[in-house]
Design an enzyme around this catalytic site. Structure first.
Site, PDB file in Angstrom:
ATOM      1  N   HIS A   1      36.815  54.769  25.212  1.00  0.00           N
ATOM      2  CA  HIS A   1      35.839  54.861  24.127  1.00  0.00           C
ATOM      3  C   HIS A   1      34.689  53.870  24.303  1.00  0.00           C
ATOM      4  CE1 HIS A   1      38.254  51.583  22.137  1.00  0.00           C
ATOM      5  NE2 HIS A   1      37.057  51.228  21.697  1.00  0.00           N
TER       6      HIS A   1
ATOM      7  N   ASP B   1      43.341  56.366  26.336  1.00  0.00           N
ATOM      8  CA  ASP B   1      42.129  55.568  26.116  1.00  0.00           C
ATOM      9  C   ASP B   1      41.992  54.542  27.245  1.00  0.00           C
ATOM     10  OD1 ASP B   1      39.852  54.554  24.984  1.00  0.00           O
ATOM     11  OD2 ASP B   1      40.882  53.429  23.397  1.00  0.00           O
TER      12      ASP B   1
ATOM     13  N   SER C   1      37.424  45.733  21.943  1.00  0.00           N
ATOM     14  CA  SER C   1      37.873  46.958  22.589  1.00  0.00           C
ATOM     15  C   SER C   1      37.709  46.890  24.096  1.00  0.00           C
ATOM     16  CB  SER C   1      37.077  48.164  22.079  1.00  0.00           C
ATOM     17  OG  SER C   1      37.567  48.590  20.852  1.00  0.00           O
TER      18      SER C   1
END
Length: 280
Positions: A92, A138, A230
Site C-alpha cells: 500500500h 501487503d 507503514s
C-alpha cells in the site's frame, strides 16, 4: 507509525502510511548522491511510534524511508534494506506510484534534513495477489538504481528462514518496530527515528480476524506503530543478525496495540524469485 487500511474502518482500523501533507525540501539531492547533515488517500491518519523511544540508524541500520520525491521531509512510509539494491516495504506504500517518483533514503535520522543516502527507485514489484491490506499480501519490493554504500548506519537485515522463524516468531516473544510515524502526542516524529518493543504472536486471536501470513502485535502498555510507519520493519536480533519478521501493514486508528504485520517468512519464496535473496 502504521498505515491502517480503510477496509478495517468499521473496526476502527486504518492503514499506517504517512497521511499528512509534508512540504517538499527547497532543493532535493540528485539520484545516487550521498549527502550530509502527502497527502495519501487515507483521510484522517497521522504518523508516529506510540510510547516508544528515540533511536537512530546506528541501532536500526536496516531502516529506510520510502517516499514520493515531494514528501521526503514528512515520512510517507518506511522500509527494510535487504541488500545494497533491494528494499522491502508494504504494497500500500507504493501502490499507484511510479519508479520516477519514489525515493529511498538510508542512514538518516532526521527526515527534515538532506542527510543520509538518497536513491531513486528503478523497479517496483507489488505482490500479484495484493488487493488491499484486509486481504493480505501487503508486501512489495523496490530496487534502487544505484547501490547503497554499506557502513555503520546502513546495513541489511536478514530474511528469516525456518530456523530463525521458529525461535523469533512465537507467542510470548517480543520484536521491535521502528519508523518516523505519529507518536502518542499526535505529532510527527520526522526529526527522529523512533522504536518500540512489542509482544507478538503469529497465531493468537488477540488481533481478531486477520489475513493469513500476518503477525499480530499484541496490546502492551499502549505501545504501537502508527500512521507513517507503514512498510517499516518489525525486527528481532538472533545470532548477531537482525531479522525482519514483519512489515507494518494496518491497525486500530487510535494506535494502541493490535497492529497487523505482514509475515515475511510467508513470502520467502516470492522474495527469492524476484531478488535472488535467500533466507538465513
Amino acid at each position: 507509525m502504521k498505515n491502517f487500511f480503510p477496509a478495517l474502518l468499521a473496526l476502527g482500523a486504518v492503514t499506517l502510511s504517512a497521511c499528512s501533507t509534508a512540504p517538499a525540501p527547497a532543493s532535493l539531492p540528485t539520484e545516487s548522491q550521498t549527502v550530509t547533515g502527502s497527502e495519501k488517500a487515507f483521510a484522517g491518519l497521522s504518523d508516529q511510534i506510540v510510547y516508544g523511544t528515540v533511536t537512530n540508524t546506528t541501532n536500526r541500520p536496516y531502516q529506510v524511508s520510502v517516499t514520493p520525491y515531494n514528501q521526503m521531509s514528512g515520512g510517507w512510509c518506511g522500509g527494510t534494506l535487504l541488500s545494497s539494491t533491494w528494499v522491502l516495504t508494504a504494497a500500500h506504500c507504493v501502490e499507484g506510484q511510479s519508479t520516477s517518483s519514489m525515493r529511498v533514503r538510508a542512514g538518516i535520522n532526521d527526515l527534515t534534513t538532506s542527510g543520509g543516502q538518497l536513491r531513486t527507485a528503478s523497479q517496483i514489484i507489488i505482490h500479484p495477489y495484493y488487493s488491499g491490506a484486509e486481504s493480505g499480501y501487503d508486501i512489495a519490493l523496490i530496487r534502487v538504481g544505484t547501490a547503497f554504500t554499506m557502513g555503520s548506519t546502513v546495513q541489511t537485515a536478514a530474511l528469516p528462514g525456518s530456523g530463525a522463524e521458529s525461535v523469533l516468531d512465537v507467542n510470548g516473544k517480543y520484536a521491535t518496530v521502528s519508523g518516523w510515524g505519529l507518536t502518542e502526542n499526535g505529532t510527527y516524529s520526522n526529526r527522529a527515528l523512533r522504536e518500540v518493543s512489542i509482544p507478538i504472536t503469529p497465531t493468537g486471536s488477540d488481533c481478531g480476524s486477520r489475513p493469513g501470513n500476518t503477525i499480530c502485535g499484541k496490546y502492551y502498555q499502549g505501545k504501537d506503530s502508527c500512521n507513517g510507519d507503514s512498510g517499516g520493519p518489525l525486527a528481532a536480533r538472533y545470532n548477531s543478525k537482525f531479522y525482519v519478521l514483519g512489515i507494518v501493514s494496518y491497525g486500530p486508528a487510535e494506535c494502541r496495540g493490535y497492529g497487523i504485520y505482514t509475515r515475511v517468512n510467508g513470502y520467502i519464496n516470492w522474495i527469492y524469485q524476484q531478488t535472488g535473496i535467500s533466507a538465513q
